[in-house]
Motif scaffolding. Structure first.
Motif, PDB file in Angstrom:
ATOM      1  N   CYS A  14      38.476 -11.994  -4.508  1.00 20.02           N
ATOM      2  CA  CYS A  14      39.749 -12.288  -3.862  1.00 20.02           C
ATOM      3  C   CYS A  14      40.770 -11.190  -4.102  1.00 20.02           C
ATOM      4  CB  CYS A  14      40.297 -13.625  -4.365  1.00 20.02           C
ATOM      5  SG  CYS A  14      39.204 -15.013  -4.010  1.00 20.02           S
ATOM      6  N   LEU A  15      40.524 -10.331  -5.108  1.00 20.03           N
ATOM      7  CA  LEU A  15      41.498  -9.319  -5.480  1.00 20.03           C
ATOM      8  C   LEU A  15      41.036  -7.911  -5.118  1.00 20.03           C
ATOM      9  CD1 LEU A  15      42.238 -10.660  -9.070  1.00 20.03           C
ATOM     10  CD2 LEU A  15      43.501 -11.163  -6.965  1.00 20.03           C
ATOM     11  N   THR A  16      39.824  -7.793  -4.511  1.00 20.76           N
ATOM     12  CA  THR A  16      39.207  -6.492  -4.321  1.00 20.76           C
ATOM     13  C   THR A  16      38.934  -6.232  -2.848  1.00 20.76           C
ATOM     14  OG1 THR A  16      38.122  -6.821  -6.431  1.00 20.76           O
ATOM     15  CG2 THR A  16      37.298  -5.022  -5.051  1.00 20.76           C
ATOM     16  N   VAL A  17      39.110  -4.977  -2.430  1.00 21.70           N
ATOM     17  CA  VAL A  17      38.714  -4.580  -1.086  1.00 21.70           C
ATOM     18  C   VAL A  17      37.844  -3.343  -1.165  1.00 21.70           C
ATOM     19  CG1 VAL A  17      40.668  -5.561   0.108  1.00 21.70           C
ATOM     20  CG2 VAL A  17      40.858  -3.244  -0.784  1.00 21.70           C
ATOM     21  N   SER A  18      36.926  -3.207  -0.204  1.00 23.40           N
ATOM     22  CA  SER A  18      36.096  -2.003  -0.072  1.00 23.40           C
ATOM     23  C   SER A  18      35.346  -2.004   1.240  1.00 23.40           C
ATOM     24  CB  SER A  18      35.194  -1.879  -1.273  1.00 23.40           C
ATOM     25  OG  SER A  18      34.546  -0.672  -1.237  1.00 23.40           O
ATOM     26  N   TYR A 706      31.843  -2.434  -6.120  1.00 23.02           N
ATOM     27  CA  TYR A 706      33.191  -2.457  -5.568  1.00 23.02           C
ATOM     28  C   TYR A 706      33.433  -1.116  -4.882  1.00 23.02           C
ATOM     29  CZ  TYR A 706      33.576  -5.917  -9.350  1.00 23.02           C
ATOM     30  OH  TYR A 706      33.375  -6.970 -10.220  1.00 23.02           O
ATOM     31  N   THR A 707      33.892  -1.133  -3.657  1.00 23.22           N
ATOM     32  CA  THR A 707      34.184   0.110  -2.959  1.00 23.22           C
ATOM     33  C   THR A 707      35.500  -0.019  -2.204  1.00 23.22           C
ATOM     34  OG1 THR A 707      33.034  -0.509  -0.919  1.00 23.22           O
ATOM     35  CG2 THR A 707      31.714   0.550  -2.635  1.00 23.22           C
ATOM     36  N   ALA A 708      36.178   1.097  -2.021  1.00 25.73           N
ATOM     37  CA  ALA A 708      37.414   1.138  -1.242  1.00 25.73           C
ATOM     38  C   ALA A 708      37.514   2.504  -0.586  1.00 25.73           C
ATOM     39  CB  ALA A 708      38.629   0.886  -2.123  1.00 25.73           C
ATOM     40  N   GLY A 709      37.847   2.535   0.706  1.00 27.49           N
ATOM     41  CA  GLY A 709      37.873   3.824   1.363  1.00 27.49           C
ATOM     42  C   GLY A 709      38.536   3.813   2.715  1.00 27.49           C
ATOM     43  N   VAL A 720      36.430  12.041   9.254  1.00 25.24           N
ATOM     44  CA  VAL A 720      36.440  12.245   7.810  1.00 25.24           C
ATOM     45  C   VAL A 720      36.394  10.885   7.137  1.00 25.24           C
ATOM     46  CG1 VAL A 720      37.705  13.196   5.837  1.00 25.24           C
ATOM     47  CG2 VAL A 720      37.810  14.349   8.054  1.00 25.24           C
ATOM     48  N   GLN A 721      35.577  10.765   6.120  1.00 28.24           N
ATOM     49  CA  GLN A 721      35.414   9.501   5.405  1.00 28.24           C
ATOM     50  C   GLN A 721      35.473   9.782   3.915  1.00 28.24           C
ATOM     51  OE1 GLN A 721      32.142   6.862   6.636  1.00 28.24           O
ATOM     52  NE2 GLN A 721      31.482   6.836   4.496  1.00 28.24           N
ATOM     53  N   ALA A 722      36.183   8.935   3.163  1.00 28.91           N
ATOM     54  CA  ALA A 722      36.249   9.073   1.710  1.00 28.91           C
ATOM     55  C   ALA A 722      36.267   7.680   1.092  1.00 28.91           C
ATOM     56  CB  ALA A 722      37.485   9.859   1.293  1.00 28.91           C
ATOM     57  N   ASP A 723      35.510   7.504   0.013  1.00 26.51           N
ATOM     58  CA  ASP A 723      35.396   6.197  -0.622  1.00 26.51           C
ATOM     59  C   ASP A 723      35.297   6.344  -2.133  1.00 26.51           C
ATOM     60  OD1 ASP A 723      34.754   4.137   1.726  1.00 26.51           O
ATOM     61  OD2 ASP A 723      33.678   6.001   2.135  1.00 26.51           O
ATOM     62  N   TYR A 724      35.930   5.416  -2.820  1.00 24.56           N
ATOM     63  CA  TYR A 724      35.702   5.264  -4.251  1.00 24.56           C
ATOM     64  C   TYR A 724      34.667   4.160  -4.440  1.00 24.56           C
ATOM     65  CZ  TYR A 724      36.128   3.508  -8.982  1.00 24.56           C
ATOM     66  OH  TYR A 724      35.835   3.073 -10.243  1.00 24.56           O
ATOM     67  N   VAL A 725      33.677   4.407  -5.296  1.00 24.79           N
ATOM     68  CA  VAL A 725      32.590   3.461  -5.521  1.00 24.79           C
ATOM     69  C   VAL A 725      32.451   3.202  -7.014  1.00 24.79           C
ATOM     70  CG1 VAL A 725      30.131   3.002  -5.217  1.00 24.79           C
ATOM     71  CG2 VAL A 725      31.372   4.289  -3.475  1.00 24.79           C
TER      72      VAL A 725
END
Length: 953
Positions: A14-18, A706-709, A720-725
């Motif tokens: 509920c607190l995370t997006v990715s 968990y990922t967000a980008g 262009v694509q960038a993500d934190y994993v």
């Protein structure tokens, strides 16, 4: 505990997006909303999608909220049209759908007549709206254009960010988001192509048969399971309304290659052979596809033949080189895979596809850099699969997929020294005749796993989709049967480890071994286990800009029950032979593998091509039947696995705490008396037989991801694509000695009937943090893709698919302490850069290539000596404290095409691999007892060339 884990993770969701990018299926999906010029939704619009190559047609009407949904579409090019009385039709031309893609195409209808068609050609980016993995699609142009020396399509998976060469499987694997290679899943045409025993690719598909595939590195939808790493979602080619075919050939010869690393150093400098070792390789193949009945029935068939006679250069130490041990050994590979596939469009609502493939790959001379001729295996055997898919549109809002898969994989492993494997191998002499003999600088004798490690798999898969309002629900289940067929030697011949490079001489104590492992008992077993999976997911289009993806999966993996049928008999034998209570406990099924998953995509500004995405989820692996096979052969059918180790007081029956050094020499002398045959265990003063067991409450390993980008389209041709994993692998498995307690500086056996009792437990973890970025450029005949991953991977264990144990392998105050094993993971590459592309010049000349840079992998320093007072093996330095060599290579292809008429093209090409002849050293020696400590024993191949042709018609 597992339920608490699930609840805690659900709160975190509920607190995370990715991030998502498309639906997890072998098919593609088109969905969207249709409105008028004022933005009002239009119910009842007839939406028709037509495949340009097969005339496959699907129609639906928009719902009361103006939504339409068209799933189960084969990847390819389509025309999409929307019509409604009183409005001009809107048509989207050349809509190209990729494998597993979920495309959102919104249309606006204008008031007008039927004749006033509004046509849109490739306009705008497609918003991906469903829970999907991070990763990339490797399309047909890349598969056809990019140079691959092995012609194995899965090598191209390393073009995606987050993917690198992996550890933990049988041979080289793929590491996705830092997880072990056996944690990946491989699906071809919607069915698993995974060899459960090793967690690796089962059937070899010729690269030219592959239409495209999707590399999914994390956060895939709930309908996909049994993988806690990444997934390859592959589709093979199909026939169309046009007859198409290809004939091709690839040729290699040692005259075209540079001389390789010779396997040793002089005065600190690497030495190279004068010439490339012998090589002669030809690969021929072709395929043909087309209509049997136009618009209705299609076929595709392919055949390939590989003949390769090559050589391998060993990295033996000078001691063995000086004694004339061959360092250049012949190897060979033969393979004749073929495929037959049929597609039937029964009517506008039903489509059936059936595929059969077969291979009998035979590899002679398999082994590592230290494996001499007598140890290098012959490996291979028949592998075949059959898969059937039936997709149907039941109503305007209900859709179904039914899939059946059967696969057989039975490759025997043969030791060249004995010429066979399995029980027959054991009848050719007394135990020890073909024993493995391992030195710091060379390995002799047979490997411990000669024989058969086979399996048969049956999968029944049912998926049902239903659309209502702004929700697209999908429900499904799978029943999977794994039949394991084991017929292996597994230490029944014995394995010896020597501390120094010194050929055995009973009169020379320095040449004596200090470790022996042996096994006595049964070598064959068959098990048959069913497992079940269920999932539910909802794609909820909250608004035109925001889509939520909610899913949950449940897996009932019953693999751990394999062997329970032998437990009672084993306990009866223990009590009869040794007295006391039963020792072995039946293994319980892990029943609470609930995996919630959440995803979000959001376009914050209507006029800006920016997408923000987020995802989180739990992802369970499967219990690979390799572990149960070890348990069955080493314990349930065995009279006791035997390990004697002079450097480990807990495994030395002669150990005297008052004289540790003398105890070591006593055991070494004992081992030398009958070397290389089994030692006389009746002369040992204490029990030496052990067991391999499974924790009765063994859990299925999993990752929390968990990922967000963001994705931004700089222009129509550049994205262009960038993500934190962040990925956390938990409940990873390794063997620990549950019959060993450390009291003071001594090992105490709570059950004196047994020595070491290696029990598979969930004590390992893997941590992965990364920034993954990708840039794509496509314009006309030019394609470029740049992938960069900045990552850090750490873990507390080195065990792979074969198990393995910790450094401190005894309980201290009732607990195992793995802190000494914490450090960089074996797959920890900090930087990964891959640039690939192709460009067509005038006169049909094409340039294509791949540049790959990967920073160095770590390795550990080890010693056979005791450096302190505790009874454990010692680490002179912390785990993986040193780094080997970075990997840097440029692969290049130059191709010229000649056009013969409107449909026939003949292409000739020259491929250059490791074009700049870069040294890429591997297998760094960490043993302080080795004469090549700190140096590499092996290297990847130097410059190689390949010539080829391709006839397309």
């Amino acid at each position: 505990m597992a339920m608490l884990r699930t609840v805690s993770f659900s709160i975190a969701l509920c607190l995370t997006v990715s991030a998502p990018i498309g639906a997890q299926t072998a098919m593609a999906t088109v969905r969207g909303k249709i409105v008028d010029e004022q933005g009002a939704v239009l119910p009842g619009v007839l939406v028709t999608v037509r495949a340009l190559e097969t005339n496959l047609t699907r129609t639906v009407t928009t719902t009361d909220v103006g939504e339409y949904y068209l799933p189960n579409l084969p990847a390819g090019a389509y025309q999409l049209q929307a019509t409604l009385d009183g409005f001009s039709p809107a048509r989207r031309e050349q809509l190209v759908l990729a494998v597993g893609q979920d495309a959102t195409i919104d249309l606006t209808l204008k008031v007008g007549t039927v004749e006033q068609v509004v046509t849109i050609v490739g306009e705008g980016a497609i918003l991906e709206t469903t829970q999907h993995t991070l990763g990339s699609v490797i399309d047909s142009r890349q598969i056809d254009d990019l140079p691959t020396i092995s012609r194995n399509f899965s090598d191209l998976a390393k073009l995606a960010p987050g993917v690198t060469t992996g550890v933990g499987g049988n041979g080289e694997t793929l590491s996705s988001n830092g997880q072990r290679g056996y944690a990946n899943g491989i699906f071809v045409d919607g069915a698993s192509n995974e060899w459960n025993y090793y967690g690796s690719q089962a059937s070899s598909f010729a690269q030219d048969w592959i239409q495209e595939f999707q590399v999914m590195t994390s956060s895939f939808a709930a309908e996909y399971g049994t993988a806690s790493g990444g997934l390859l979602n592959v589709i093979t080619r199909s026939g169309t309304n046009t007859f198409t075919g290809r004939a091709y050939g690839f040729f290699r010869d040692d005259a075209l290659d540079a001389a390789p690393f010779a396997g040793f150093f002089e005065n600190g400098e690497p030495q190279f052979e004068d010439d490339a070792p012998p090589l002669d390789q030809q690969r021929f193949g072709g395929f043909l596809g087309g209509p049997v009945m136009k618009d209705r029935l299609f076929f595709f068939a392919g055949l390939e033949r590989l003949d390769s006679s090559s050589s391998v250069v060993l990295g033996l130490s000078d001691y063995w080189r000086d004694r004339g041990i061959e360092t250049i050994l012949p190897t060979s590979t033969e393979d004749t895979p073929y495929i037959i596939k049929g597609d039937v469009q029964a009517d506008t609502r039903n489509r059936v596809s059936v595929r059969y493939d077969h291979s009998k790959k035979l590899q002679v001379g398999n082994g590592g850099a230290f494996d001499t001729a007598e140890r290098r295996e012959t490996f291979g055997g028949p592998v075949y699969n059959i898969v059937g898919n039936w997709t149907s549109s039941i109503t305007n809002t209900a859709f179904n997929e039914l899939r059946v898969f059967w696969g057989s994989n039975k490759p025997p492993i043969i030791c060249p020294k004995s010429g066979t494997g399995g029980p027959v191998h054991l009848t050719l002499g007394p135990p020890g005749t073909f024993a493995g003999r391992l030195y710091p600088g060379a390995n002799f004798g047979c490997t411990v796993f000669t024989g058969l490690e086979g399996e048969e798999n049956l999968n029944l898969i049912e998926n049902f989709s239903y659309v209502t309002g702004q929700h697209q629900f999908k429900f499904g289940g799978q029943a999977s049967q794994v039949r394991t067929i084991i017929d292996i030697v597994n230490f029944h011949d014995g394995r010896w480890i020597h501390p120094f490079d010194a050929e055995f001489d009973i009169n020379d104590p320095e040449s004596w071994p200090d470790v022996f492992t042996g096994n006595v008992g049964g070598t064959t077993a068959k098990t048959n286990i069913w497992g079940f999976s269920f999932f539910a997911q909802d794609t909820w289009r909250v608004s035109d800009a925001l889509t939520l993806n909610l899913g949950v999966r449940y897996d009932l993996d019953r693999s751990v029950e394999a062997g329970n049928e032998f437990v009672d008999d084993k306990n009866n034998r223990i009590v009869a032979q040794l007295g006391g209570d039963p020792k072995v406990t039946k293994t319980n099924v892990d029943t609470d593998n609930i995996a919630p998953r959440f995803g979000l995509t959001w376009k914050p500004l209507e006029d800006m091509p920016l997408t923000i995405r987020g995802a989180a989820g739990l992802f369970y692996d499967q219990v690979h039947n390799n572990f149960n096979a070890i348990y069955i052969i080493n314990s349930l059918l065995s009279d006791g696995i035997i390990t004697l180790d002079a450097t480990n007081p807990g495994l030395n029956p002669f150990f005297d705490p008052a004289d540790p050094a003398g105890s070591r020499e006593v055991l070494r002398e004992f081992l030398a008396q009958n070397y290389p045959f089994f030692p006389d265990l009746s002369l040992a003063p204490r029990q030496v037989r052990g067991l391999n067991l499974l924790d009765p409450d063994l859990q299925v390993p999993y990752t929390a991801q968990y990922t967000a980008g963001v994705t931004y389209e700089l222009m129509r041709d550049v994205s262009v694509q960038a993500d934190y994993v962040h990925s956390r692998g938990e409940d990873q498995v390794l063997f620990v000695d549950t019959n060993a307690d450390l009291v003071g500086n001594q090992i105490v056996r709570p059950d004196p009937r047994f020595a070491g009792t290696g029990t598979l437990q969930n004590l390992g973890w893997v941590r992965y943090n990364a920034l993954q970025a990708e840039v794509r450029f496509r314009r006309g005949t030019t394609n470029l893709q740049l992938a960069y991953t900045l990552a850090k991977t750490s873990s507390n264990f080195t065990a792979g698919i074969f198990g393995g144990g910790p450094t401190n392998n005894a309980r201290i105050n009732g607990e195992f302490d793995l802190s000494e094993d914490e450090g960089p993971d074996n797959s920890d590459r900090r930087h990964n850069v891959v640039l690939n592309g192709a460009h067509t010049l005038p006169f049909d000349v094409q340039l294509a290539g791949i540049w790959t840079y990967r920073s160095a992998l770590p390795f550990s320093v080890s010693t056979r000596d005791q450096l302190d007072d505790d009874p454990f093996a010692d680490r002179p330095e912390s785990r993986n404290s040193r780094r080997g060599d970075s990997f840097n290579t440029v692969d290049f292809r130059l191709m010229k095409t000649f056009r013969i008429g409107p449909k026939v093209r003949v292409s000739g090409f020259w491929e250059l691999f490791n074009a700049f002849n870069t040294n890429n050293f591997t297998a760094f020696q960490g043993s302080l007892q080795s004469s090549i400590f700190g140096l590499p024993a092996d290297a990847l191949e130097k410059r190689r060339q390949q010539l080829g042709f391709r006839l397309d018609f």
